[in-house]
Design a protein around this motif. Structure first.
Motif, PDB file in Angstrom:
ATOM      1  N   PHE A 147       0.859  -1.111  -0.013  1.00 27.71           N
ATOM      2  CA  PHE A 147      -0.244   0.022   0.044  1.00 27.71           C
ATOM      3  C   PHE A 147       0.680   1.449   0.158  1.00 27.71           C
ATOM      4  CE2 PHE A 147      -2.936   3.307   1.504  1.00 27.71           C
ATOM      5  CZ  PHE A 147      -4.159   2.713   1.062  1.00 27.71           C
ATOM      6  N   ALA A 148       2.014   1.355   0.875  1.00 27.51           N
ATOM      7  CA  ALA A 148       3.000   2.397   0.888  1.00 27.51           C
ATOM      8  C   ALA A 148       3.491   2.522  -0.325  1.00 27.51           C
ATOM      9  CB  ALA A 148       3.708   2.101   2.229  1.00 27.51           C
ATOM     10  N   HIS A 149       4.032   1.487  -0.680  1.00 27.49           N
ATOM     11  CA  HIS A 149       4.891   1.446  -2.064  1.00 27.49           C
ATOM     12  C   HIS A 149       4.091   2.130  -3.043  1.00 27.49           C
ATOM     13  CE1 HIS A 149       7.453   0.322  -5.191  1.00 27.49           C
ATOM     14  NE2 HIS A 149       6.306  -0.095  -5.777  1.00 27.49           N
ATOM     15  N   VAL A 150       2.707   1.792  -3.186  1.00 29.70           N
ATOM     16  CA  VAL A 150       1.952   2.107  -4.374  1.00 29.70           C
ATOM     17  C   VAL A 150       1.710   3.775  -4.339  1.00 29.70           C
ATOM     18  CG1 VAL A 150      -0.246   2.006  -5.633  1.00 29.70           C
ATOM     19  CG2 VAL A 150       1.051  -0.098  -4.900  1.00 29.70           C
ATOM     20  N   GLN A 159       4.584   4.610 -11.902  1.00 30.60           N
ATOM     21  CA  GLN A 159       3.997   3.198 -11.524  1.00 30.60           C
ATOM     22  C   GLN A 159       4.603   2.671 -10.601  1.00 30.60           C
ATOM     23  OE1 GLN A 159       0.860   2.529 -12.515  1.00 30.60           O
ATOM     24  NE2 GLN A 159       0.671   4.819 -13.242  1.00 30.60           N
ATOM     25  N   PRO A 160       3.765   1.706  -9.714  1.00 30.80           N
ATOM     26  CA  PRO A 160       4.487   0.656  -8.692  1.00 30.80           C
ATOM     27  C   PRO A 160       5.257  -0.392  -9.575  1.00 30.80           C
ATOM     28  CG  PRO A 160       1.980   0.550  -8.714  1.00 30.80           C
ATOM     29  CD  PRO A 160       2.462   1.689  -9.642  1.00 30.80           C
ATOM     30  N   ASP A 161       6.064  -0.805  -8.734  1.00 32.04           N
ATOM     31  CA  ASP A 161       6.863  -1.803  -9.235  1.00 32.04           C
ATOM     32  C   ASP A 161       6.080  -3.454  -9.419  1.00 32.04           C
ATOM     33  OD1 ASP A 161       9.622  -3.314  -9.711  1.00 32.04           O
ATOM     34  OD2 ASP A 161       8.752  -4.496  -7.932  1.00 32.04           O
ATOM     35  N   ASN A 166       3.133  -8.412  -8.059  1.00 35.74           N
ATOM     36  CA  ASN A 166       3.074  -9.676  -8.594  1.00 35.74           C
ATOM     37  C   ASN A 166       3.045 -10.586  -7.148  1.00 35.74           C
ATOM     38  OD1 ASN A 166       2.382 -11.151 -10.758  1.00 35.74           O
ATOM     39  ND2 ASN A 166       4.001 -12.012 -10.836  1.00 35.74           N
ATOM     40  N   SER A 167       4.015 -10.034  -6.302  1.00 37.59           N
ATOM     41  CA  SER A 167       4.544 -10.988  -5.172  1.00 37.59           C
ATOM     42  C   SER A 167       3.563 -11.029  -4.039  1.00 37.59           C
ATOM     43  CB  SER A 167       5.830 -10.777  -4.713  1.00 37.59           C
ATOM     44  OG  SER A 167       5.703  -9.573  -4.245  1.00 37.59           O
ATOM     45  N   ALA A 226      -3.394   8.139 -11.208  1.00 36.09           N
ATOM     46  CA  ALA A 226      -3.955   6.723 -11.892  1.00 36.09           C
ATOM     47  C   ALA A 226      -2.971   5.532 -11.989  1.00 36.09           C
ATOM     48  CB  ALA A 226      -4.936   6.948 -13.353  1.00 36.09           C
ATOM     49  N   LEU A 227      -3.354   4.587 -11.424  1.00 35.08           N
ATOM     50  CA  LEU A 227      -2.801   3.385 -11.808  1.00 35.08           C
ATOM     51  C   LEU A 227      -2.936   2.747 -13.107  1.00 35.08           C
ATOM     52  CD1 LEU A 227      -3.700   1.278  -8.350  1.00 35.08           C
ATOM     53  CD2 LEU A 227      -1.405   1.676  -9.202  1.00 35.08           C
ATOM     54  N   ASP A 228      -1.702   2.112 -13.758  1.00 41.79           N
ATOM     55  CA  ASP A 228      -1.916   1.514 -14.889  1.00 41.79           C
ATOM     56  C   ASP A 228      -2.925   0.661 -14.860  1.00 41.79           C
ATOM     57  OD1 ASP A 228      -1.521  -0.121 -17.028  1.00 41.79           O
ATOM     58  OD2 ASP A 228       0.500  -0.039 -17.059  1.00 41.79           O
ATOM     59  N   PRO A 229      -3.991   0.667 -15.929  1.00 40.14           N
ATOM     60  CA  PRO A 229      -5.139  -0.502 -15.718  1.00 40.14           C
ATOM     61  C   PRO A 229      -4.551  -2.067 -15.554  1.00 40.14           C
ATOM     62  CG  PRO A 229      -5.698   0.868 -17.186  1.00 40.14           C
ATOM     63  CD  PRO A 229      -4.099   1.385 -16.675  1.00 40.14           C
TER      64      PRO A 229
END
Lengths: 549, 173
Positions: A147-150, A159-161, A166-167, A226-229
């Motif tokens: 959450f904090a990373h995003v 954009q987040p990693d 994934n993990s 915005a997050l990448d969809p």
């Protein structure tokens, strides 16, 4: 004259003696008949649209929001409440008293007074009382790391990693999703006739899917971007599940049968296909490759479970080779036959795989997975009939030696502090005299022995009321072959985690991450459609979907 | 106070187990309790039923459904069944659990004779009694049921807590 619908051909069903073993149930994978898949298909088919009429969230991410969706002629609204939670209070345990977020799925569109009521009650969860307009109650905690990373990345204009997404797989994980009358919310009977939400756990799955949307909106609100969809789609919703879920499979035998019967009938229909098209074969290969990627990304800390995943990974290329050279006649049957050379995990993954491209002959079975009637007693006419039924369906239980401590070490009970199911050691812990009746095998064996020399069954039942549960289970399995877990649930070898995985797979869960033999984390809706994906091809093509597939 | 049907059924089921009744009969009693209260039945009937786990309608009435089915098959749609004294207060609630269309159901007691269940029902029509959204139950009944239900609870051990969901120091990951 009324036309009769054509009967879909099918092979023999897999026998309950194989399917209903606990270890086999504990190897289950989600399929296109899993409840979340069924719900999303219906949302998509109906052209359901999600709106967000209320967004009262402050700069710190606290406040409330309302999401509304129309479905089957009714409106449903998720009321989401976000509050500050100190790190030291964040726990997935059911005994927690505070959470990052709390939710109610509301029947209709709540007015301001109802929103105020829910905002006051929902954060208290079990300590509050709810009304018949409240259909589902839930709460979720942040995966603080992701959450904090995003949020940080979005604030930085990045954009987040993807690897981290994934993990972890989710921004928040629910620690309870309550339905069916708990704490005063609506009984399931009140909505069981409603189109599109009448299926098992459909209201709960709708709640979870909408919670996922709230978590997406919350990080975008806090991150200011915005997050990448593509990344957003891969952010599902986590869940921590413990023993509280396990007894459900024992206390709802007809439901367990109906769920399993639907899946096994689907498999039998697919196996009976005389041939498949080149396009269907290509789809199978594509999905098998997707499964391989999923297996490669599925990493857990538990060494025992990781070894099972490792074996799956090692065996899957052989399945892929079988797919590449399927015989022209009954190719799906051939694949299932070939899979029997592999581990139960691989076999069950094959079952889930082969259902996937054949929705046309499979999806109607979802309509038969509910249990609108409950167990209906069909009494035995005689002692002979009852004994024969026990010998036919509980032969495995008659072979057990309940004089041996290994067969009776466990006892299930309800905890005093939270009234939640627990399991203990009969020989080391107090409370076995208050045991919950999950000892079905022991009870049926005791009934069988007590019937020796008995002629009058009605008189026996009157004078031996303690055997009535066992008698009812025998009557049930005589009509519902898949209703009974065919293992001794009080043996020291019993692994409750298998019961959890079975039920969670029917929900549609992936990335099973057992933390002990009694609780697990999982991910729901990873790769699932976003609200804007409904009505597109994405809406029903996300089985084991990963970021790279 | 008002409750969901499932809350009442679960509580009454646990109370019957706590009172010493076998699990299957306790389960059926839980479901019957909902219908009894929804139909305006007296809470005292429930308390009386729970009083003696060796002699109670909770033990006898689960078999009533089979008697009804048998009688309807032989001589329906109107039947009369003799009840055990003490079973009359809850007989209609147990009858309501059956998935058949019930035209009329009543309990009467002719002078000098045991109570009777008089029923007119259609075996061929599947039907289920509809329950209201809320079930009213007096606080003292709930308190009594809760006290009995508590007798099925066990204090969780440290081992249980250590192995339960969410155990371990990983919640802030």
């Amino acid at each position: 004259m009324k036309d009769l619908a054509p009967v879909t051909p099918q092979t023999d069903l897999r026998p309950p003696a194989l399917v209903m073993r606990l270890a086999r149930l504990g190897a289950a994978f989600p399929t296109r008949l899993s409840f979340l898949r069924v719900l999303i298909r219906r949302l998509s088919r109906e052209g359901a649209r999600v709106t967000r009429p209320v967004w009262q969230i402050d700069a710190q991410g606290y406040g409330h929001a309302v999401y509304t969706i129309g479905l089957g002629g009714h409106d449903y609204s998720l009321v989401a409440v976000s509050t500050h939670l100190p790190d030291e209070m964040r726990t997935d345990r059911v005994i927690a008293t505070a959470w990052d977020t709390a939710y109610v799925l509301y029947d209709g569109v709540p007015d301001a007074a109802e929103i105020d009521r829910i905002c006051a009650a929902a954060p208290k969860q079990e300590a509050a009382r709810f009304t018949e307009r409240d259909l589902v109650l839930s709460r979720a905690n942040k995966s603080v790391r992701l959450f904090a990373h995003v949020v940080d990345r979005l604030r930085a204009g990045q954009q987040p990693d993807a690897a981290l997404i994934n993990s972890v797989g989710y921004l928040m994980r629910t620690t309870a999703v309550y339905g069916n009358g708990k704490f005063g919310i609506a009984d399931r009977a009140l909505i069981e006739d409603r189109p599109s939400i009448e299926g098992p756990f459909a209201a709960e799955m709708l709640t979870v899917w909408l919670i996922r949307s709230f978590t997406h909106d919350l990080v975008e609100h806090l991150g200011g971007a915005a997050l990448d969809p593509r990344l957003k789609r891969h952010l599902g919703i986590g869940n921590s599940t413990g023993l509280g879920m396990a007894p459900f499979l024992v206390s709802h035998p007809v439901l367990l049968h109906n769920w399993t019967m639907a899946r096994e009938t689907a498999l039998a229909r697919v196996r009976a296909l005389p041939s498949i098209t080149a396009a269907q074969n290509e789809t199978l290969v594509r999905l098998a490759d997707r499964a391989a990627t999923h297996l490669a990304e599925w990493q857990v800390p538990d060494p025992l479970h990781q070894s099972r995943i490792d074996l799956l990974r090692a065996e899957w290329p052989a399945v892929r080779r079988v797919l590449a050279a399927l015989p022209p006649d009954q190719p799906m049957d051939a694949l299932i036959h070939a899979s029997q050379a592999f581990s139960p995990d691989t076999q069950e993954l094959c079952v889930a795989l082969v259902l996937e491209p054949f929705g046309e002959i499979v999806d109607d079975l979802a309509d038969q997975m509910a249990d609108p009637h409950g167990p209906i007693m069909h009494p035995f006419g005689s002692v002979i009939a009852l004994r024969e039924a026990i010998e036919a369906h509980f032969d495995w239980a008659l072979e057990l030696d309940f004089g041996h401590a290994t067969q009776t070490r466990r006892f299930w009970y309800v905890s005093e502090e939270k009234q939640e199911p627990r399991i203990g050691d009969r020989f080391a812990e107090p409370g076995a005299e208050r045991e919950s009746p999950l000892d079905i095998a022991r009870r049926v064996q005791a009934l069988y022995r007590a019937l020796q020399g008995v002629d009058d069954l009605r008189a026996f039942r009157t004078t031996h009321p303690q055997h009535e549960l066992a008698l009812q289970r025998v009557a049930c399995v005589a009509r519902h072959a898949y209703c009974e877990i065919r293992d001794n649930l009080i043996a020291d070898s019993c692994l409750p985690i298998d019961m959890l995985r079975c039920k969670l797979a029917y929900f549609g869960a992936t990335k099973f991450d057992p933390k002990s033999d009694r609780w697990t984390r999982i991910t729901l809706a990873q790769g699932a459609p976003l609200p804007e994906d409904l009505g597109t091809d994405r809406a029903d093509d996300w089985w084991l979907a990963g970021l790279t597939t | 106070m008002s409750f969901s049907a499932n809350e009442i059924a679960s509580l009454a089921q646990k109370a019957a187990r706590g009172a010493g009744f076998p699990p299957r009969q306790a389960e059926v009693f839980g479901a019957a309790t909902v219908h009894h209260l929804a139909g305006g039945g007296a809470p005292t009937a429930l308390l009386h039923a729970l009083a003696d786990p060796t002699d109670s309608p909770i033990l006898r009435l689960p078999l009533l459904a089979e008697d009804i089915l048998r009688a309807l098959t032989l001589s329906g749609p109107e039947i009369t069944l003799t009840l055990q004294p003490g079973d009359e207060a809850l007989a209609l609630a147990y009858t309501a659990l059956m998935h058949i269309h019930i035209e009329r159901a009543a309990v009467d007691q002719p002078e000098g004779a045991p109570p009777r269940l008089v029923l007119c029902a259609d075996l061929d029509t599947s039907s289920r009694a509809r329950l209201p959204a809320r079930i009213d139950a007096p606080a003292d009944l709930i308190e009594h049921l809760s006290g009995l239900a508590a007798k099925t609870h066990v204090a969780a051990t440290g081992e249980s807590r250590d192995a339960g969901a969410g155990a371990g120091n990983i919640d802030n990951d």
